[in-house]
Write a protein that holds these residues in place. Structure first.
Motif, PDB file in Angstrom:
ATOM      1  N   ASP A   1      33.552  60.271  29.145  1.00  0.00           N
ATOM      2  CA  ASP A   1      33.953  61.983  29.962  1.00  0.00           C
ATOM      3  C   ASP A   1      35.620  61.284  30.561  1.00  0.00           C
ATOM      4  O   ASP A   1      36.428  61.253  30.969  1.00  0.00           O
ATOM      5  CB  ASP A   1      33.524  61.427  31.158  1.00  0.00           C
ATOM      6  CG  ASP A   1      33.631  63.033  31.744  1.00  0.00           C
ATOM      7  OD1 ASP A   1      34.778  63.606  32.069  1.00  0.00           O
ATOM      8  OD2 ASP A   1      32.939  64.487  31.401  1.00  0.00           O
ATOM      9  N   LEU A   2      36.665  62.308  29.301  1.00  0.00           N
ATOM     10  CA  LEU A   2      37.356  62.367  28.928  1.00  0.00           C
ATOM     11  C   LEU A   2      39.015  62.770  30.594  1.00  0.00           C
ATOM     12  O   LEU A   2      39.429  61.723  31.885  1.00  0.00           O
ATOM     13  CB  LEU A   2      38.426  63.378  28.016  1.00  0.00           C
ATOM     14  CG  LEU A   2      40.414  63.542  28.277  1.00  0.00           C
ATOM     15  CD1 LEU A   2      40.619  62.404  27.256  1.00  0.00           C
ATOM     16  CD2 LEU A   2      40.883  64.778  27.486  1.00  0.00           C
ATOM     17  N   ARG A   3      37.900  63.952  31.064  1.00  0.00           N
ATOM     18  CA  ARG A   3      38.175  64.041  32.735  1.00  0.00           C
ATOM     19  C   ARG A   3      37.761  63.462  34.305  1.00  0.00           C
ATOM     20  O   ARG A   3      38.822  63.374  34.747  1.00  0.00           O
ATOM     21  CB  ARG A   3      38.151  65.861  33.097  1.00  0.00           C
ATOM     22  CG  ARG A   3      38.113  66.867  32.418  1.00  0.00           C
ATOM     23  CD  ARG A   3      38.042  67.689  33.046  1.00  0.00           C
ATOM     24  NE  ARG A   3      38.356  67.999  33.983  1.00  0.00           N
ATOM     25  CZ  ARG A   3      38.095  69.467  34.354  1.00  0.00           C
ATOM     26  NH1 ARG A   3      37.187  70.345  34.143  1.00  0.00           N
ATOM     27  NH2 ARG A   3      39.131  69.645  36.118  1.00  0.00           N
TER      28      ARG A   3
ATOM     29  N   ALA B   1      39.526  70.061  28.106  1.00  0.00           N
ATOM     30  CA  ALA B   1      39.795  69.051  29.594  1.00  0.00           C
ATOM     31  C   ALA B   1      40.804  68.623  29.703  1.00  0.00           C
ATOM     32  O   ALA B   1      40.901  68.155  30.675  1.00  0.00           O
ATOM     33  CB  ALA B   1      39.448  68.349  28.517  1.00  0.00           C
ATOM     34  N   ALA B   2      41.532  68.176  28.721  1.00  0.00           N
ATOM     35  CA  ALA B   2      42.903  67.620  29.200  1.00  0.00           C
ATOM     36  C   ALA B   2      43.595  68.445  29.955  1.00  0.00           C
ATOM     37  O   ALA B   2      44.401  68.271  31.233  1.00  0.00           O
ATOM     38  CB  ALA B   2      43.053  67.050  27.557  1.00  0.00           C
TER      39      ALA B   2
ATOM     40  N   SER C   1      39.301  58.151  19.548  1.00  0.00           N
ATOM     41  CA  SER C   1      37.888  57.537  18.909  1.00  0.00           C
ATOM     42  C   SER C   1      36.944  56.596  18.843  1.00  0.00           C
ATOM     43  O   SER C   1      36.177  56.258  18.494  1.00  0.00           O
ATOM     44  CB  SER C   1      37.913  58.926  18.360  1.00  0.00           C
ATOM     45  OG  SER C   1      38.503  58.700  16.998  1.00  0.00           O
TER      46      SER C   1
ATOM     47  N   TYR D   1      37.577  58.515  24.369  1.00  0.00           N
ATOM     48  CA  TYR D   1      36.152  60.009  24.490  1.00  0.00           C
ATOM     49  C   TYR D   1      35.529  59.930  23.056  1.00  0.00           C
ATOM     50  O   TYR D   1      34.890  61.358  23.741  1.00  0.00           O
ATOM     51  CB  TYR D   1      37.553  61.280  24.390  1.00  0.00           C
ATOM     52  CG  TYR D   1      39.239  61.164  23.481  1.00  0.00           C
ATOM     53  CD1 TYR D   1      38.069  60.762  21.168  1.00  0.00           C
ATOM     54  CD2 TYR D   1      40.267  61.280  23.214  1.00  0.00           C
ATOM     55  CE1 TYR D   1      39.605  60.804  21.095  1.00  0.00           C
ATOM     56  CE2 TYR D   1      41.454  61.594  22.163  1.00  0.00           C
ATOM     57  CZ  TYR D   1      40.467  62.009  20.882  1.00  0.00           C
ATOM     58  OH  TYR D   1      41.407  61.689  20.385  1.00  0.00           O
TER      59      TYR D   1
ATOM     60  N   ASP E   1      49.108  66.703  22.924  1.00  0.00           N
ATOM     61  CA  ASP E   1      48.441  66.895  21.932  1.00  0.00           C
ATOM     62  C   ASP E   1      48.495  67.440  20.651  1.00  0.00           C
ATOM     63  O   ASP E   1      48.643  68.234  19.656  1.00  0.00           O
ATOM     64  CB  ASP E   1      47.410  67.619  22.663  1.00  0.00           C
ATOM     65  CG  ASP E   1      46.080  68.086  21.684  1.00  0.00           C
ATOM     66  OD1 ASP E   1      45.888  67.763  20.938  1.00  0.00           O
ATOM     67  OD2 ASP E   1      45.674  69.436  22.380  1.00  0.00           O
TER      68      ASP E   1
ATOM     69  N   LEU F   1      46.806  61.747  23.005  1.00  0.00           N
ATOM     70  CA  LEU F   1      45.534  62.214  22.405  1.00  0.00           C
ATOM     71  C   LEU F   1      45.516  61.809  20.866  1.00  0.00           C
ATOM     72  O   LEU F   1      46.870  62.213  19.990  1.00  0.00           O
ATOM     73  CB  LEU F   1      45.207  63.838  22.799  1.00  0.00           C
ATOM     74  CG  LEU F   1      45.011  64.495  23.617  1.00  0.00           C
ATOM     75  CD1 LEU F   1      44.771  66.343  24.114  1.00  0.00           C
ATOM     76  CD2 LEU F   1      44.133  63.342  25.258  1.00  0.00           C
TER      77      LEU F   1
ATOM     78  N   ASP G   1      37.808  70.385  20.693  1.00  0.00           N
ATOM     79  CA  ASP G   1      37.067  69.743  22.108  1.00  0.00           C
ATOM     80  C   ASP G   1      38.335  69.416  23.477  1.00  0.00           C
ATOM     81  O   ASP G   1      37.398  70.276  24.086  1.00  0.00           O
ATOM     82  CB  ASP G   1      36.223  69.195  21.293  1.00  0.00           C
ATOM     83  CG  ASP G   1      34.893  69.983  20.905  1.00  0.00           C
ATOM     84  OD1 ASP G   1      35.066  71.777  20.342  1.00  0.00           O
ATOM     85  OD2 ASP G   1      34.009  69.741  20.213  1.00  0.00           O
ATOM     86  N   TYR G   2      39.468  68.321  23.013  1.00  0.00           N
ATOM     87  CA  TYR G   2      39.638  67.598  23.979  1.00  0.00           C
ATOM     88  C   TYR G   2      40.771  69.073  24.935  1.00  0.00           C
ATOM     89  O   TYR G   2      40.864  68.926  26.125  1.00  0.00           O
ATOM     90  CB  TYR G   2      39.881  66.101  23.760  1.00  0.00           C
ATOM     91  CG  TYR G   2      38.612  65.618  23.235  1.00  0.00           C
ATOM     92  CD1 TYR G   2      37.758  65.512  24.197  1.00  0.00           C
ATOM     93  CD2 TYR G   2      38.776  65.385  21.661  1.00  0.00           C
ATOM     94  CE1 TYR G   2      37.324  65.063  22.982  1.00  0.00           C
ATOM     95  CE2 TYR G   2      37.546  64.644  21.469  1.00  0.00           C
ATOM     96  CZ  TYR G   2      36.482  64.610  21.749  1.00  0.00           C
ATOM     97  OH  TYR G   2      35.709  63.578  21.383  1.00  0.00           O
TER      98      TYR G   2
END
Length: 324
Positions: free
Chosen positions: A195-197, A223-224, A172, A191, A214, A146, A219-220
């Motif tokens: 949609d990351l997932r 999801a990650a 981004s 991202y 990370d 990330l 926010d991510y």
């Protein structure tokens, strides 16, 4: 000498450049004429009083630097005046001269770039420690990075490839992702628009990445983590987003996964020999072209607030340096 000075913890704009006395080395110390100082996210936090370490005021920020040894204190044997060297001191690097404990100063091989040397210690040292010592990343595993175009993120992309992993870079913008592909990313995820997932599920055949790096938080993170593979390792490196996320603790249980903290500075303090071995390997990789550190911009001492602001606003790709 000229140096950036923090008189009080607060906004970056309150930084000033002042004339200070030249440092004199005591026993076991050296003075480095700074040719480049790495600019890092913790520097910005420290100026604002938001870092876990708060130096006594006033102080000069800047954790890492490279330059030429100009004075050597009593008892120093591995360095002499005129040597090219790099160091990590935590503070003091945003100046024309830096006083450093000799034990924390590493001689540079002939021709080694000051810019790269000043950027290698923290960003690349952190990423190497994270992926090798903490995650034990193996060849053939899948690594998700990330914030992959930032200083530590891009370092993780390069080191992951050097270790033989399949690297998925998330950032981004398309411009940032293009940079990660230039430095080895096998797949990319925007991202901001994807949609990351869902994209991770597609790219990994539903298995998820074995290791997540990370340095962003925010926010991510959840999801990650929900996407990580069974037995995966989630590396908590930092919070460039500004928000420290909260995770439901049933997620590590259901995934048989590990949350792994990465605090390179404390590792380097507690196990200096292992840290030197890591940095030696990184220098070899730079020398043979396995990794190619990116210096995207250079600033003057007077532009220190601008350089730090660019980091906080995540406008930086690769690394930036101050050049006194």
């Amino acid at each position: 000498m000229k140096a950036v000075v923090v008189d009080r913890f607060g906004p970056l704009e309150q930084l000033r450049v002042a004339e200070l006395p030249d440092p004199t080395p005591g026993p076991g110390e050296v003075v480095l004429d700074v040719h480049a100082a790495g600019v890092n996210y913790p520097d910005a936090l420290m100026v604002q009083g938001q870092y876990q370490i708060k130096p006594p005021l006033p102080f000069t920020p800047g954790a890492e630097a490279a330059g030429i040894v100009s004075a050597v204190g009593e008892g120093v044997r591995h360095l002499k005046v005129g040597d090219h060297a790099a160091t990590f001191t935590g503070t003091g690097a945003f100046a024309e001269k830096l006083l450093a404990p000799a034990a924390q100063v590493t001689p540079l091989p002939p021709g080694f770039s000051f810019d790269i040397a000043a950027s290698l210690t923290l960003a690349y040292g952190t990423s190497y420690h994270a992926l090798v010592n903490r995650a034990q990343l193996q060849a053939g595993e899948t690594l998700l990075v990330l914030g992959a175009a930032g200083g530590v993120g891009l370092a993780a992309v390069m080191i992951g490839k050097a270790l033989g992993a399949r690297v998925i870079a998330a950032a981004s913008s398309e411009e940032k992702l293009a940079l990660t592909r230039q430095h080895g990313a096998d797949e990319t995820i925007n991202y901001a628009s994807e949609d990351l997932r869902a994209r991770l599920k597609e790219l990994t055949g539903g298995q998820g990445p074995n290791v997540v790096y990370d340095p962003v938080g925010g926010d991510y993170t959840e999801a990650a983590f929900r996407s990580v593979a069974w037995g995966g390792r989630y590396l908590v490196v930092g919070f460039a987003n500004g928000e420290i996320p909260r995770l439901p603790l049933n997620l590590p249980l259901l995934k048989g996964a590990s949350l792994v903290g990465v605090f390179w500075g404390e590792f380097a303090r507690r196990d200096p020999r292992a840290n030197v071995a890591n940095l030696t390997q990184l220098a070899r990789w730079v020398g043979d072209g396995t990794i190619r550190p990116v210096i995207s911009e250079r600033y003057t001492l007077e532009q220190a607030p601008e350089a730090l602001r660019a980091l906080l606003e995540r406008r930086v790709t690769g690394k930036v340096t101050l050049v006194p």
